[in-house]
Design a protein around this motif. Structure first.
Motif, PDB file in Angstrom:
ATOM      1  N   ARG A 247       0.837  -1.206   0.000  1.00  0.00           N
ATOM      2  CA  ARG A 247       0.000   0.000   0.000  1.00  0.00           C
ATOM      3  C   ARG A 247       0.872   1.256   0.000  1.00  0.00           C
ATOM      4  N   GLY A 248       1.964   1.241   0.767  1.00  0.00           N
ATOM      5  CA  GLY A 248       2.871   2.386   0.758  1.00  0.00           C
ATOM      6  C   GLY A 248       3.540   2.577  -0.598  1.00  0.00           C
ATOM      7  N   PHE A 249       3.894   1.456  -1.252  1.00  0.00           N
ATOM      8  CA  PHE A 249       4.509   1.540  -2.589  1.00  0.00           C
ATOM      9  C   PHE A 249       3.537   2.141  -3.593  1.00  0.00           C
ATOM     10  N   ASN A 250       2.268   1.738  -3.530  1.00  0.00           N
ATOM     11  CA  ASN A 250       1.269   2.291  -4.447  1.00  0.00           C
ATOM     12  C   ASN A 250       1.125   3.795  -4.258  1.00  0.00           C
ATOM     13  N   GLN A 251       1.123   4.248  -3.022  1.00  0.00           N
ATOM     14  CA  GLN A 251       1.009   5.683  -2.767  1.00  0.00           C
ATOM     15  C   GLN A 251       2.232   6.426  -3.300  1.00  0.00           C
ATOM     16  N   MET A 252       3.416   5.852  -3.116  1.00  0.00           N
ATOM     17  CA  MET A 252       4.625   6.480  -3.628  1.00  0.00           C
ATOM     18  C   MET A 252       4.597   6.568  -5.149  1.00  0.00           C
ATOM     19  N   LEU A 253       4.179   5.479  -5.820  1.00  0.00           N
ATOM     20  CA  LEU A 253       4.122   5.466  -7.278  1.00  0.00           C
ATOM     21  C   LEU A 253       3.130   6.494  -7.804  1.00  0.00           C
ATOM     22  N   ALA A 254       1.985   6.622  -7.140  1.00  0.00           N
ATOM     23  CA  ALA A 254       0.999   7.612  -7.564  1.00  0.00           C
ATOM     24  C   ALA A 254       1.570   9.027  -7.430  1.00  0.00           C
ATOM     25  N   SER A 255       2.321   9.280  -6.375  1.00  0.00           N
ATOM     26  CA  SER A 255       2.921  10.606  -6.192  1.00  0.00           C
ATOM     27  C   SER A 255       3.955  10.901  -7.271  1.00  0.00           C
ATOM     28  N   ILE A 256       4.778   9.891  -7.613  1.00  0.00           N
ATOM     29  CA  ILE A 256       5.778  10.082  -8.671  1.00  0.00           C
ATOM     30  C   ILE A 256       5.118  10.377 -10.007  1.00  0.00           C
ATOM     31  N   ARG A 257       4.038   9.645 -10.327  1.00  0.00           N
ATOM     32  CA  ARG A 257       3.336   9.880 -11.597  1.00  0.00           C
ATOM     33  C   ARG A 257       2.756  11.291 -11.649  1.00  0.00           C
ATOM     34  N   GLU A 258       2.194  11.736 -10.554  1.00  0.00           N
ATOM     35  CA  GLU A 258       1.635  13.084 -10.524  1.00  0.00           C
ATOM     36  C   GLU A 258       2.724  14.126 -10.742  1.00  0.00           C
ATOM     37  N   TYR A 259       3.873  13.913 -10.111  1.00  0.00           N
ATOM     38  CA  TYR A 259       4.976  14.855 -10.288  1.00  0.00           C
ATOM     39  C   TYR A 259       5.478  14.862 -11.734  1.00  0.00           C
ATOM     40  N   ILE A 260       5.574  13.667 -12.342  1.00  0.00           N
ATOM     41  CA  ILE A 260       6.050  13.583 -13.730  1.00  0.00           C
ATOM     42  C   ILE A 260       5.064  14.224 -14.683  1.00  0.00           C
ATOM     43  N   ASP A 261       3.760  14.074 -14.422  1.00  0.00           N
ATOM     44  CA  ASP A 261       2.761  14.718 -15.280  1.00  0.00           C
ATOM     45  C   ASP A 261       2.932  16.235 -15.253  1.00  0.00           C
ATOM     46  N   ARG A 262       3.157  16.795 -14.070  1.00  0.00           N
ATOM     47  CA  ARG A 262       3.370  18.245 -13.992  1.00  0.00           C
ATOM     48  C   ARG A 262       4.657  18.640 -14.706  1.00  0.00           C
ATOM     49  N   LEU A 263       5.703  17.811 -14.551  1.00  0.00           N
ATOM     50  CA  LEU A 263       6.961  18.106 -15.223  1.00  0.00           C
ATOM     51  C   LEU A 263       6.821  18.001 -16.736  1.00  0.00           C
ATOM     52  N   ARG A 264       6.020  17.022 -17.213  1.00  0.00           N
ATOM     53  CA  ARG A 264       5.817  16.863 -18.658  1.00  0.00           C
ATOM     54  C   ARG A 264       5.113  18.076 -19.253  1.00  0.00           C
ATOM     55  N   GLU A 265       4.119  18.579 -18.550  1.00  0.00           N
ATOM     56  CA  GLU A 265       3.421  19.767 -19.041  1.00  0.00           C
ATOM     57  C   GLU A 265       4.376  20.945 -19.163  1.00  0.00           C
ATOM     58  N   SER A 266       5.262  21.063 -18.179  1.00  0.00           N
ATOM     59  CA  SER A 266       6.229  22.165 -18.234  1.00  0.00           C
ATOM     60  C   SER A 266       7.204  21.996 -19.399  1.00  0.00           C
ATOM     61  N   MET A 267       7.632  20.733 -19.631  1.00  0.00           N
ATOM     62  CA  MET A 267       8.580  20.482 -20.724  1.00  0.00           C
ATOM     63  C   MET A 267       7.920  20.679 -22.085  1.00  0.00           C
ATOM     64  N   GLU A 268       6.635  20.336 -22.210  1.00  0.00           N
ATOM     65  CA  GLU A 268       5.944  20.543 -23.480  1.00  0.00           C
ATOM     66  C   GLU A 268       5.863  22.026 -23.812  1.00  0.00           C
ATOM     67  N   ALA A 269       5.602  22.818 -22.784  1.00  0.00           N
ATOM     68  CA  ALA A 269       5.555  24.263 -23.026  1.00  0.00           C
ATOM     69  C   ALA A 269       6.928  24.776 -23.469  1.00  0.00           C
ATOM     70  N   GLU A 270       7.991  24.241 -22.833  1.00  0.00           N
ATOM     71  CA  GLU A 270       9.339  24.658 -23.211  1.00  0.00           C
ATOM     72  C   GLU A 270       9.705  24.168 -24.603  1.00  0.00           C
ATOM     73  N   ALA A 271       9.222  22.952 -24.964  1.00  0.00           N
ATOM     74  CA  ALA A 271       9.510  22.411 -26.295  1.00  0.00           C
ATOM     75  C   ALA A 271       8.876  23.251 -27.384  1.00  0.00           C
ATOM     76  N   GLN A 272       7.689  23.765 -27.130  1.00  0.00           N
ATOM     77  CA  GLN A 272       7.047  24.619 -28.126  1.00  0.00           C
ATOM     78  C   GLN A 272       7.848  25.898 -28.358  1.00  0.00           C
ATOM     79  N   MET A 273       8.482  26.353 -27.296  1.00  0.00           N
ATOM     80  CA  MET A 273       9.288  27.570 -27.435  1.00  0.00           C
ATOM     81  C   MET A 273      10.545  27.307 -28.252  1.00  0.00           C
ATOM     82  N   LYS A 274      11.085  26.068 -28.149  1.00  0.00           N
ATOM     83  CA  LYS A 274      12.326  25.757 -28.869  1.00  0.00           C
ATOM     84  C   LYS A 274      12.081  25.267 -30.296  1.00  0.00           C
TER      85      LYS A 274
END
Length: 529
Positions: A247-274
Motif C-alpha cells: 500500500r505504501g509503494f502504491n502511494q509512492m508510485l501515484a505521487s511520482i506519476r503526478e509529479y512527472i505529469d506536472r513536469l511533462r506539461e512544463s517540458m511541453e511548453a518549453e519544447a514549443q518555445m524551442k
C-alpha cells in the motif's frame, strides 16, 4: 475511513506459516496411523494362519480322550470315566460343527465331511458300547467296542491326512503373508517418501502463495527503478506486513506519476518555445551544407586543361581527345554535384577520371588499384567524397615518390553488431596509399580540422579533409564516420569511411535536393552546351 478487518491480524505471515506446519504434521500423523493399522492387520492374518491346524489337533486330542475314557469305563466301570466320556463327547460334537458337511470337490473340505460323518458313526458306536457295558451285555459291548476302535483308527487316519494338507496349505499361505508383509514394508517406505514429497510440495505452495505478493512487489519496484512508471498499481491481497509495504509503494508510485505529469506539461511548453529555434537551425545546416559543397577550387581544373592543350600539340589528336573528354567529365561532375548526393558508381568514375588526369600530367607514375564489391554501384552517397580523399592521398602521401606511388580503393558492404536496426549493412570505403605516412598527432589534427596545408590552394581541387568530414556529419546526422590509420612516418596511410546503408537510400535533406533539382538540370544543360 475504511473499517479495519477484525480478521486481518490472523493473516499475518507468522500465523500462516504456523498453519502450514500444523496441517503438514496432521497429514503425516494420519498416514502413520493408517500404516500402523495395516501392519497390525497383516500380523493378525499371519497369526491366524495355523488356526485350522490347531483346531484339527484339538479335535484329534478330544477324540483320543473319548477313546481312553471309554476304555477306562469298560475296564473299571468308574463313574468318573463315564462322566468324562460324556463331557468329551459334548466337546467333540461341538468341534464337529466347525467341519464341512456339504458335498464338494475340494480335497480338504471332502476330508472334513468324511471325518464328520465317521465321527457321527463313531459317537453312535461308543454310545452303544457304553450302554451295553452298563447293561452288562459282555458280548454286545465287546462287539461294539471293536467297531468303535476300528472307526477310531479310520478317523485318526483321516485327521492325520487332513492335518498334513492343512499344514501344507497354511505354510503356503504363511509364505504369501510374509511376502505381503515385505511388500507392505516397501509400500510403507514408498508411502512415507511420497507423503514427505507431498508435504514439501504443500509447504512450497503455501510459501509461494505467501511470498508471491512480495515477489510481484520486488519485480514492480525493479521496473520502476529502471524508469518504467506505467506499471499497474499492485493489489493488496493480505492484510499482513507485505500488504502494508504494498500500500505504501502504491502511494509512492501515484505521487511520482503526478509529479512527472506536472513536469511533462512544463517540458511541453518549453519544447514549443524551442521548436522555432530548431527550425531555424535546420535551415542553417542546409545552408552550411550547400556552402561546404560549393568549396571547389577550379584552379586545378584549369591547370589540367592547360596540360591537355600542351599534350595536344605534342601527341595525336586521339589521346588528346580522350584526355579532354576525361577532363570534361570530371569538370561536369564537379559542377553538377555541388548539391545533393550521387551514386557510388558516379563517385568511383570521378576517382577514375582524376587518376587518369594525374597520370597524364605525371607521365603515368601513379599505380591505381581498386576492389569494388559487385551489385553495390547504385547505393547513394554524398557527392564529392571519394575524389577529395584520393586527392589528399596523392598530394600529401605519394607526392614526393610518384614513381613508386600506389593508391588502392576498396569498397564493400560489411555487417556490424552495433549498427541501427534500420541499417542492414554498413558501406565500408578504404583509400590506402604507400606514401610518407602520418603521426598520431597529425591524424588528430586532421580529424579535428586543425591541419590546413599551406599549398592546398595551388595543388588541389580545394576540398579538404575537414570539408569531407563536415559534409558526412551533416548528411548522415552523426559523427565518427571517418577514421585515419597509419603506422607512422614512411608506413603509408589508410582512410576508412563507414557509411550507413539505410532501407530507403536517400539524402537526409531530400526535400532540399528536390528544391534544387531544377537548378541542377539547368546547370548541367549549360555545361553540356
Amino acid at each position: 475511513m475504511k473499517k479495519k478487518n477484525p480478521l486481518s491480524r490472523l493473516t499475518s505471515i507468522q500465523t500462516r506459516i504456523s498453519a502450514v506446519m500444523i496441517i503438514a504434521m496432521i497429514f503425516v500423523l494420519g498416514i502413520n496411523l493408517f500404516l500402523i493399522n495395516e501392519i497390525n492387520t497383516a500380523v493378525g492374518r499371519i497369526e491366524s494362519v495355523y488356526t485350522s491346524n490347531v483346531s484339527i489337533n484339538t479335535l484329534s486330542d478330544t477324540l483320543d480322550l473319548i477313546q481312553e475314557n471309554v476304555y477306562d469305563y469298560l475296564n473299571t466301570k468308574s463313574s468318573q470315566a463315564l462322566e468324562n466320556y460324556y463331557n468329551y463327547e459334548q466337546e467333540y460334537r461341538a468341534l464337529l460343527e466347525d467341519l464341512n458337511e456339504d458335498v464338494t470337490g475340494n480335497e480338504i473340505l471332502l476330508l472334513e465331511k468324511n471325518i464328520r460323518n465317521m465321527s457321527e458313526s463313531y459317537l453312535e458306536q461308543t454310545a452303544l458300547t457304553v450302554q451295553a457295558k452298563r447293561g452288562r451285555n459282555v458280548e454286545r459291548y465287546k462287539e461294539a467296542y471293536a467297531k468303535e476302535t476300528q472307526l477310531y483308527e479310520y478317523i485318526n487316519t483321516y485327521i492325520y491326512r487332513l492335518n498334513n494338507l492343512l499344514f501344507h496349505e497354511n505354510s503356503t499361505s504363511y509364505q504369501t503373508l510374509l511376502l505381503s508383509m515385505s511388500v507392505l514394508e516397501r509400500g510403507s517406505l514408498i508411502i512415507m517418501v511420497v507423503v514427505f514429497a507431498i508435504c514439501i510440495l504443500i509447504i512450497m505452495l503455501f510459501v509461494h502463495d505467501m511470498i508471491r505478493p512480495l515477489t510481484v512487489l520486488s519485480s514492480t519496484a525493479h521496473e520502476v527503478a529502471s524508469g518504467n512508471l506505467d506499471v499497474p498499481l499492485l493489489p493488496v491481497i493480505y492484510e499482513d506486513e507485505v500488504g502494508v509495504v504494498t500500500r505504501g509503494f502504491n502511494q509512492m508510485l501515484a505521487s511520482i506519476r503526478e509529479y512527472i505529469d506536472r513536469l511533462r506539461e512544463s517540458m511541453e511548453a518549453e519544447a514549443q518555445m524551442k521548436e522555432r529555434e530548431l527550425l531555424t537551425e535546420t535551415h542553417l545546416k542546409e545552408a552550411q551544407l550547400k556552402y561546404l559543397q560549393a568549396q571547389i577550387n577550379p584552379h586545378f581544373l584549369f591547370n589540367s586543361l592547360n596540360a591537355g592543350a600542351q599534350l595536344a600539340a605534342m601527341e595525336d589528336a586521339e589521346q588528346t581527345s580522350v584526355f579532354l573528354e576525361r577532363m570534361a567529365d570530371f569538370f561536369r561532375y564537379n559542377v553538377r554535384k555541388m548539391s545533393g548526393d550521387a551514386t557510388l558508381l558516379e563517385e568511383i568514375e570521378s576517382v577514375d577520371n582524376y587518376i587518369y588526369i594525374l597520370n597524364v600530367r605525371f607521365a603515368g607514375d601513379i599505380t591505381y588499384e581498386k576492389d569494388i564489391q559487385a551489385n553495390i554501384e547504385d547505393i547513394r552517397v554524398p557527392s564529392m567524397v571519394l575524389q577529395p580523399i584520393v586527392e589528399n592521398a596523392v598530394q600529401h602521401g605519394i607526392h614526393d615518390c610518384m614513381e613508386n606511388g600506389r593508391i588502392t580503393l576498396t569498397v564493400r558492404l560489411s555487417s556490424f553488431a552495433d549498427s541501427s536496426p534500420s541499417e542492414k549493412d554498413m558501406l565500408e570505403i578504404m583509400v590506402r596509399d604507400n606514401g610518407v605516412g602520418m603521426t598520431q598527432e597529425k591524424i588528430r589534427e586532421v580529424l579535428e580540422g586543425r591541419s590546413v596545408p599551406e599549398d592546398e590552394e595551388s595543388h588541389s581541387t580545394g576540398v579538404a579533409m575537414s570539408n569531407v568530414i563536415h559534409r558526412l556529419e551533416l548528411y548522415y546526422n552523426r559523427k565518427n564516420l571517418l577514421r585515419i590509420e597509419s603506422g607512422g612516418p614512411g608506413c603509408g596511410t589508410q582512410v576508412i569511411i563507414l557509411l550507413p546503408v539505410q532501407d530507403t537510400q536517400s539524402y537526409a535533406g531530400t526535400d532540399h535536393n528536390a528544391a534544387l533539382a531544377d537548378t541542377d538540370r539547368e546547370e548541367e544543360s549549360c555545361i553540356e552546351s
